[in-house]
Scaffold this motif. Structure first.
Motif, PDB file in Angstrom:
ATOM      1  N   ARG A  20      -9.454 -29.411 -45.986  1.00 40.89           N
ATOM      2  CA  ARG A  20      -9.264 -28.624 -47.210  1.00 40.89           C
ATOM      3  C   ARG A  20      -8.068 -29.143 -48.019  1.00 40.89           C
ATOM      4  O   ARG A  20      -7.429 -28.386 -48.752  1.00 40.89           O
ATOM      5  CB  ARG A  20      -9.034 -27.145 -46.853  1.00 40.89           C
ATOM      6  CG  ARG A  20     -10.133 -26.498 -46.010  1.00 40.89           C
ATOM      7  CD  ARG A  20     -11.357 -26.181 -46.815  1.00 40.89           C
ATOM      8  NE  ARG A  20     -12.417 -25.584 -46.016  1.00 40.89           N
ATOM      9  CZ  ARG A  20     -12.608 -24.269 -45.883  1.00 40.89           C
ATOM     10  NH1 ARG A  20     -11.828 -23.428 -46.516  1.00 40.89           N
ATOM     11  NH2 ARG A  20     -13.598 -23.816 -45.140  1.00 40.89           N
ATOM     12  N   SER A  23      -8.211 -28.607 -51.858  1.00 38.27           N
ATOM     13  CA  SER A  23      -8.126 -27.168 -52.156  1.00 38.27           C
ATOM     14  C   SER A  23      -6.695 -26.673 -52.037  1.00 38.27           C
ATOM     15  O   SER A  23      -6.175 -25.985 -52.926  1.00 38.27           O
ATOM     16  CB  SER A  23      -9.024 -26.379 -51.195  1.00 38.27           C
ATOM     17  OG  SER A  23     -10.374 -26.730 -51.339  1.00 38.27           O
ATOM     18  N   ARG A 105     -11.637 -20.455 -54.034  1.00 38.53           N
ATOM     19  CA  ARG A 105     -11.641 -21.641 -54.897  1.00 38.53           C
ATOM     20  C   ARG A 105     -12.159 -22.856 -54.132  1.00 38.53           C
ATOM     21  O   ARG A 105     -12.728 -23.777 -54.740  1.00 38.53           O
ATOM     22  CB  ARG A 105     -10.234 -21.922 -55.399  1.00 38.53           C
ATOM     23  CG  ARG A 105     -10.104 -23.204 -56.210  1.00 38.53           C
ATOM     24  CD  ARG A 105      -8.673 -23.526 -56.528  1.00 38.53           C
ATOM     25  NE  ARG A 105      -8.044 -22.469 -57.291  1.00 38.53           N
ATOM     26  CZ  ARG A 105      -6.750 -22.428 -57.560  1.00 38.53           C
ATOM     27  NH1 ARG A 105      -5.938 -23.368 -57.125  1.00 38.53           N
ATOM     28  NH2 ARG A 105      -6.240 -21.431 -58.271  1.00 38.53           N
ATOM     29  N   ALA A 106     -11.969 -22.884 -52.839  1.00 35.93           N
ATOM     30  CA  ALA A 106     -12.467 -24.010 -52.046  1.00 35.93           C
ATOM     31  C   ALA A 106     -13.954 -24.216 -52.286  1.00 35.93           C
ATOM     32  O   ALA A 106     -14.432 -25.353 -52.390  1.00 35.93           O
ATOM     33  CB  ALA A 106     -12.183 -23.780 -50.562  1.00 35.93           C
ATOM     34  N   THR A 145     -12.422 -31.300 -49.896  1.00 39.05           N
ATOM     35  CA  THR A 145     -12.177 -29.989 -50.496  1.00 39.05           C
ATOM     36  C   THR A 145     -12.708 -28.856 -49.628  1.00 39.05           C
ATOM     37  O   THR A 145     -12.045 -27.859 -49.399  1.00 39.05           O
ATOM     38  CB  THR A 145     -12.812 -29.919 -51.895  1.00 39.05           C
ATOM     39  OG1 THR A 145     -12.309 -30.992 -52.692  1.00 39.05           O
ATOM     40  CG2 THR A 145     -12.494 -28.598 -52.580  1.00 39.05           C
ATOM     41  N   LYS A 146     -13.923 -29.022 -49.130  1.00 33.71           N
ATOM     42  CA  LYS A 146     -14.507 -28.043 -48.219  1.00 33.71           C
ATOM     43  C   LYS A 146     -15.640 -28.703 -47.450  1.00 33.71           C
ATOM     44  O   LYS A 146     -16.301 -29.618 -47.958  1.00 33.71           O
ATOM     45  CB  LYS A 146     -15.026 -26.809 -48.980  1.00 33.71           C
ATOM     46  CG  LYS A 146     -15.361 -25.643 -48.049  1.00 33.71           C
ATOM     47  CD  LYS A 146     -15.841 -24.426 -48.800  1.00 33.71           C
ATOM     48  CE  LYS A 146     -16.105 -23.303 -47.793  1.00 33.71           C
ATOM     49  NZ  LYS A 146     -16.696 -22.115 -48.443  1.00 33.71           N
TER      50      LYS A 146
END
Length: 361
Positions: A20, A23, A105-106, A145-146
């Motif tokens: 992550r 993020s 938001r991730a 990011t995820k």
């Protein structure tokens, strides 16, 4: 109280949670911009959502120009069709979970990179090879990011096979060679997860998705429960009422559970029916497969603490928006009827999203 995020130390931020990283870096940006006051977080979340909706518009435009479906919508109406997809994506009340709930938001940021990667890939295939490297960069960004970014190479392969039929000039073998760099990206998330687990074992932490995250829930029970969860997701997509932040969801009690069988039968029927539509309407089939593919990371054999979470629909929402728009286009007898129906649904979704944000408030 999370000193891994601030003051900024990229090494410490990286070791905090590698899958992550982007993020968490975005949260650091908000903290340096306005401290822990929430207004900057909300503004950035909203900007990400607007930008992702715009990319959904551009991606739909690109899809409508691919060889397999370019004749499905007249050239003069392609922009309208794409606009409806983007508006449905932007206004659906389920999207509030990933936009208003700050830390999710991730999901929205990963979706932004995910859709951008696919858009760049389609632009490459439509004759502009300069976008190929951008597609690879966005693919990597989604995966940092995820973890939902793991399915992106498969989404690219799916779009290749659906929208660019094999030909003498472009046989299947050539397509697979073009896909190899994206396939190599599949190693990123498993390596990041292993690294994360190693770091957590060394320094302690709160997030580790290798063992069961869901306490005493077995992988098998979690997997069976996801059939009912995905049925609930479908209900939320078509009838977004009775939304909930924290569902009290019953765990399936094995294959002997009649409700689990009912959910499995429904999902199997939808999957098979979508394949039957392949020749008649590839957009419908692609949309259904997108739903199952993009949910596969969080609705599979890897148990997560929450059996169901509405923000997990943020990425699948593009498939739903494409499906609903294609369905409206297919049943409408004229552009005016299509526009009127679409506008009515967008207004309804908008009012419901507004009401849902009052709940969040």
């Amino acid at each position: 109280e999370n000193r891994s995020l601030y003051p900024l130390d990229l090494g410490r931020l990286w070791h905090y949670n590698p899958p992550r990283f982007i993020s968490n870096l975005s949260f650091v940006f908000n903290i340096y911009l306005a401290g822990l006051t929430t207004w900057s977080f909300h503004i950035l979340n909203l900007l990400i959502h607007i930008l992702t909706s715009f990319i959904a518009f551009k991606l739909t435009q690109a899809i409508l120009h691919t060889p397999a479906v370019k004749d499905r919508v007249p050239s003069s109406q392609k922009d309208l069709f794409a606009l409806v997809v983007a508006l449905l994506f932007a206004t659906h009340p389920v999207q509030t979970q990933a936009v208003t709930y700050i830390v999710q938001r991730a999901a929205s940021l990963a979706t932004l990179f995910y859709l951008a990667a696919l858009w760049m890939y389609l632009k490459t295939r439509l004759g502009d090879p300069r976008h190929y490297r951008l597609a690879l960069c966005f693919t990597a960004a989604a995966m940092f990011t995820k973890e939902i970014g793991f399915t992106l190479p498969f989404a690219i392969l799916l779009s290749e096979l659906f929208f660019f039929p094999p030909s003498a000039e472009d046989p299947l073998g050539k397509k697979l060679i073009r896909w190899i760099p994206f396939a190599a990206c599949l190693l990123i998330i498993p390596l990041l997860v292993l690294m994360n687990s190693f770091l957590l074992v060394r320094v302690g932490g709160s997030m580790n998705i290798l063992p069961s995250l869901a306490g005493n829930i077995s992988r098998w029970d979690y997997f069976l429960t996801q059939f009912r969860v995905e049925r609930t997701y479908l209900r939320l997509l078509f009838f977004p009422v009775n939304q909930c932040l924290d569902y009290d969801y019953r765990i399936s009690s094995g294959w002997g559970d009649p409700d689990t069988w009912a959910a499995f039968s429904l999902l199997s029927s939808i999957f098979i029916l979508s394949l039957a539509f392949f020749k008649k309407n590839r957009l419908l089939t692609f949309s259904v497969l997108w739903f199952f593919l993009t949910l596969s990371v969080e609705s599979s054999l890897i148990p997560f603490p929450d059996l169901i979470f509405e923000h997990r629909l943020y990425l699948p929402m593009f498939g739903f928006a494409l499906f609903l728009t294609s369905l409206l286009w297919m049943v409408s007898r004229s552009v005016k009827i299509f526009t009127a129906l679409s506008l009515a649904i967008v207004v309804l979704f908008s009012s419901m999203a507004y009401a849902r944000n009052e709940v969040w408030k």
